[in-house]
Design an enzyme around this catalytic site. Structure first.
Site, PDB file in Angstrom:
ATOM      1  N   CYS A 141       1.381  -1.744  15.840  1.00  0.00           N
ATOM      2  CA  CYS A 141       1.364  -1.524  14.392  1.00  0.00           C
ATOM      3  C   CYS A 141       0.823  -2.746  13.658  1.00  0.00           C
ATOM      4  CB  CYS A 141       2.769  -1.205  13.895  1.00  0.00           C
ATOM      5  SG  CYS A 141       2.863  -0.972  12.109  1.00  0.00           S
TER       6      CYS A 141
ATOM      7  N   CYS B 269       3.254   8.695   0.942  1.00  0.00           N
ATOM      8  CA  CYS B 269       3.759   7.793   1.977  1.00  0.00           C
ATOM      9  C   CYS B 269       4.025   6.441   1.307  1.00  0.00           C
ATOM     10  CB  CYS B 269       2.726   7.673   3.097  1.00  0.00           C
ATOM     11  SG  CYS B 269       3.243   6.567   4.403  1.00  0.00           S
TER      12      CYS B 269
ATOM     13  N   GLU C  97       0.839  -1.195   0.000  1.00  0.00           N
ATOM     14  CA  GLU C  97       0.000   0.000   0.000  1.00  0.00           C
ATOM     15  C   GLU C  97       0.875   1.246   0.000  1.00  0.00           C
ATOM     16  OE1 GLU C  97      -4.068  -1.612   2.039  1.00  0.00           O
ATOM     17  OE2 GLU C  97      -2.483  -1.036   3.410  1.00  0.00           O
TER      18      GLU C  97
ATOM     19  N   CYS D 109       6.654  -6.346   7.583  1.00  0.00           N
ATOM     20  CA  CYS D 109       7.721  -5.730   8.365  1.00  0.00           C
ATOM     21  C   CYS D 109       8.161  -6.709   9.446  1.00  0.00           C
ATOM     22  CB  CYS D 109       7.218  -4.444   9.032  1.00  0.00           C
ATOM     23  SG  CYS D 109       8.515  -3.520   9.901  1.00  0.00           S
TER      24      CYS D 109
ATOM     25  N   CYS E 108      -1.292   5.954   9.892  1.00  0.00           N
ATOM     26  CA  CYS E 108      -0.072   5.308  10.378  1.00  0.00           C
ATOM     27  C   CYS E 108      -0.390   3.989  11.065  1.00  0.00           C
ATOM     28  CB  CYS E 108       0.623   6.176  11.418  1.00  0.00           C
ATOM     29  SG  CYS E 108       1.088   7.764  10.794  1.00  0.00           S
TER      30      CYS E 108
ATOM     31  N   CYS F  95       6.419  -4.034  16.069  1.00  0.00           N
ATOM     32  CA  CYS F  95       6.020  -3.067  17.089  1.00  0.00           C
ATOM     33  C   CYS F  95       4.590  -3.396  17.529  1.00  0.00           C
ATOM     34  CB  CYS F  95       6.116  -1.646  16.546  1.00  0.00           C
ATOM     35  SG  CYS F  95       7.801  -1.249  16.029  1.00  0.00           S
TER      36      CYS F  95
HETATM   37  N1  SAH Z   1       9.325   1.344  10.165  1.00  0.00           N
HETATM   38  C1  SAH Z   1       9.362   2.775  10.170  1.00  0.00           C
HETATM   39  C2  SAH Z   1       8.238   3.402   9.352  1.00  0.00           C
HETATM   40  C3  SAH Z   1       6.892   2.922   9.747  1.00  0.00           C
HETATM   41  S1  SAH Z   1       5.487   3.751  10.119  1.00  0.00           S
HETATM   42  C4  SAH Z   1       9.303   3.284  11.584  1.00  0.00           C
HETATM   43  O1  SAH Z   1       8.989   2.509  12.478  1.00  0.00           O
HETATM   44  O2  SAH Z   1       9.586   4.458  11.808  1.00  0.00           O
HETATM   45  C5  SAH Z   1       5.597   5.392  10.520  1.00  0.00           C
HETATM   46  C6  SAH Z   1       5.188   5.713  11.963  1.00  0.00           C
HETATM   47  O3  SAH Z   1       3.865   5.267  12.286  1.00  0.00           O
HETATM   48  C7  SAH Z   1       6.123   5.068  12.967  1.00  0.00           C
HETATM   49  O4  SAH Z   1       6.544   6.018  13.901  1.00  0.00           O
HETATM   50  C8  SAH Z   1       5.237   4.031  13.584  1.00  0.00           C
HETATM   51  O5  SAH Z   1       5.666   3.670  14.862  1.00  0.00           O
HETATM   52  C9  SAH Z   1       3.890   4.716  13.593  1.00  0.00           C
HETATM   53  N2  SAH Z   1       2.777   3.813  13.842  1.00  0.00           N
HETATM   54  C10 SAH Z   1       2.721   2.487  13.655  1.00  0.00           C
HETATM   55  N3  SAH Z   1       1.533   1.991  14.033  1.00  0.00           N
HETATM   56  C11 SAH Z   1       0.793   3.035  14.448  1.00  0.00           C
HETATM   57  C12 SAH Z   1      -0.542   3.174  14.928  1.00  0.00           C
HETATM   58  N4  SAH Z   1      -1.361   2.125  15.036  1.00  0.00           N
HETATM   59  N5  SAH Z   1      -0.971   4.406  15.266  1.00  0.00           N
HETATM   60  C13 SAH Z   1      -0.164   5.475  15.124  1.00  0.00           C
HETATM   61  N6  SAH Z   1       1.094   5.404  14.669  1.00  0.00           N
HETATM   62  C14 SAH Z   1       1.573   4.193  14.339  1.00  0.00           C
END
Ligand code: SAH
Length: 365
Positions: free
Chosen positions: A129, A115, A102, A122, A345, A126
């Site tokens: 996420c 984006c 996506e 991934c 995000c 986390c």
């Molecule tokens: N792998 C990279 C880019 C991923 S996403 C990273 O971790 O930075 C970009 C941002 O969205 C990251 O800061 C991630 O932690 C955040 N993110 C992931 N899941 C989320 C959620 N459910 N709500 C809000 N932010 C989220």
């Protein structure tokens, strides 16, 4: 000119769409063509969005025919396009092996932002996420990373406009380092889209060796670090890779990172109700970031089925932000865009036809 590769099936011909300029020049040269045609081809693919060799009208007919016989230019295919009430557009793209990714267009931020994903799934896992629930399916090639930008710019009619790119889609860019950097060089190519690295932000959990390597890159994007916690224990629980590359080490790497003049590192901090959103957390964050030239981007959690955490109230978010601001930190609260189409995000996840074990598990959540 030897015609030894005429029997190659179209899908196995070398892909010009994943080559940077020097590789394209070498590929032409190897077939006995002058190198300068590489610039013309780059301009067709990136600046004009033309991938049909026959339409590259400033190349001779013979060259066009030879290219068509020996090369291909692969481009991610648009499978679906969801448009949010706030104007955000989420693109579901299919790759050559039928994996899906996506990419999201976010208008008026105040500029236009793409984006972009760097991996299918991934590996970072986390806890908040959705993409992390998929596990890693595979890295994207440089062509697939840059290809998303080509597709979105074409679909949205923005090829001639200025836009920003955030590597904040699916995947961890520093876990696919070489392809990500190569994609940045392809996007920067002056005969193509000529996108300056100043318009690109790479967001990472902080894969330390790669972060230090990034510090030496000639083409350096803006840096965003996903911090999300203020103690090692707390971060271990939210961002598992912290057990390998800890908070203190990442902050040390940030301190020695060569930030451009008038620029700053962004620290992203997902706010999770009752987990990392207390005034004590905010004060600890101030102490941790005190001597780093940075800004903080607070991201109130985007909730999703399968994610056990909750989004804090606006009051709670504002209190947290005010503590940072009063201590002199530059702080912004990320507006959640495209939540109605699950484009915000951490909400990117693909339930495609060719599912990995991780994807199947995620789909059950
Ligand atoms: N792998 C990279 C880019 C991923 S996403 C990273 O971790 O930075 C970009 C941002 O969205 C990251 O800061 C991630 O932690 C955040 N993110 C992931 N899941 C989320 C959620 N459910 N709500 C809000 N932010 C989220």
């Amino acid at each position: 000119m030897p015609n030894v590769r005429n029997d190659l099936a179209p899908g196995t011909r070398p892909d010009l769409g994943t080559m940077e300029l020097a590789e394209l020049e070498a590929a032409l040269e190897a077939r006995g063509h002058p190198r300068f045609h590489a610039r013309q081809i780059f301009s067709w693919i990136y600046a004009k969005g033309v991938t049909d060799f026959d339409k590259m009208t400033d190349l001779s007919r013979t060259l066009r025919a030879d290219l068509a016989d020996h090369f291909r230019i692969s481009t991610p295919a648009v499978v679906a396009k969801d448009i949010s009430t706030d104007g955000t557009v989420k693109f579901l793209l299919a790759l050559e092996d039928n994996r899906h990714i996506e990419s999201v267009f976010i208008p008026d931020t105040p500029s236009q932002t793409f984006c972009i994903s760097t991996q299918v799934g991934c590996a970072m896992k986390c806890g908040f996420c959705l993409t992390g629930k998929m596990g890693l399916v595979r890295n994207l090639t440089a062509g697939e990373i840059a290809g998303q930008v080509r597709v979105l710019a074409g679909e949205l009619g923005l090829r001639q406009s200025k836009f920003n790119i955030v590597l904040m889609g699916m995947g961890e860019p520093l876990h696919n380092y070489d392809n990500t950097m190569k994609a940045l060089r392809m996007l920067n190519e002056e005969h193509g889209l000529a996108i300056s690295p100043k318009r690109i932000t790479l967001s990472t959990v902080g894969v330390l060796p790669a972060l230090d390597r990034l510090a030496t890159e000639p083409l350096m994007p803006n840096l965003a670090i996903s911090l999300h916690a203020t103690t090692e224990d707390q971060r271990d629980a939210l961002v598992p890779v912290n057990r390998k590359y800890g908070l203190e080490d990442i902050l040390a790497a940030a301190r020695r990172f060569p930030v451009r003049r008038r620029n700053r590192i962004t620290f992203e901090y997902v706010l999770l109700a009752g987990v990392n959103d207390t005034p004590e957390d905010a004060r600890r964050l101030v102490r941790l970031l005190g001597n780093i030239r940075c800004k903080v981007n607070l991201i109130p959690l985007n909730e999703a089925a399968g994610i056990t955490y909750q989004r804090p109230s606006d009051d709670r978010v504002n209190t947290f932000a005010r503590i940072l601001a009063n201590a002199g930190l530059t702080v912004s609260v990320r507006k959640s865009r495209g939540r109605d189409i699950r484009a915000a995000c951490g909400q990117l996840i693909v339930e495609g036809t060719t599912k990995s074990t991780g994807q199947r598990a995620a789909a059950l959540l």
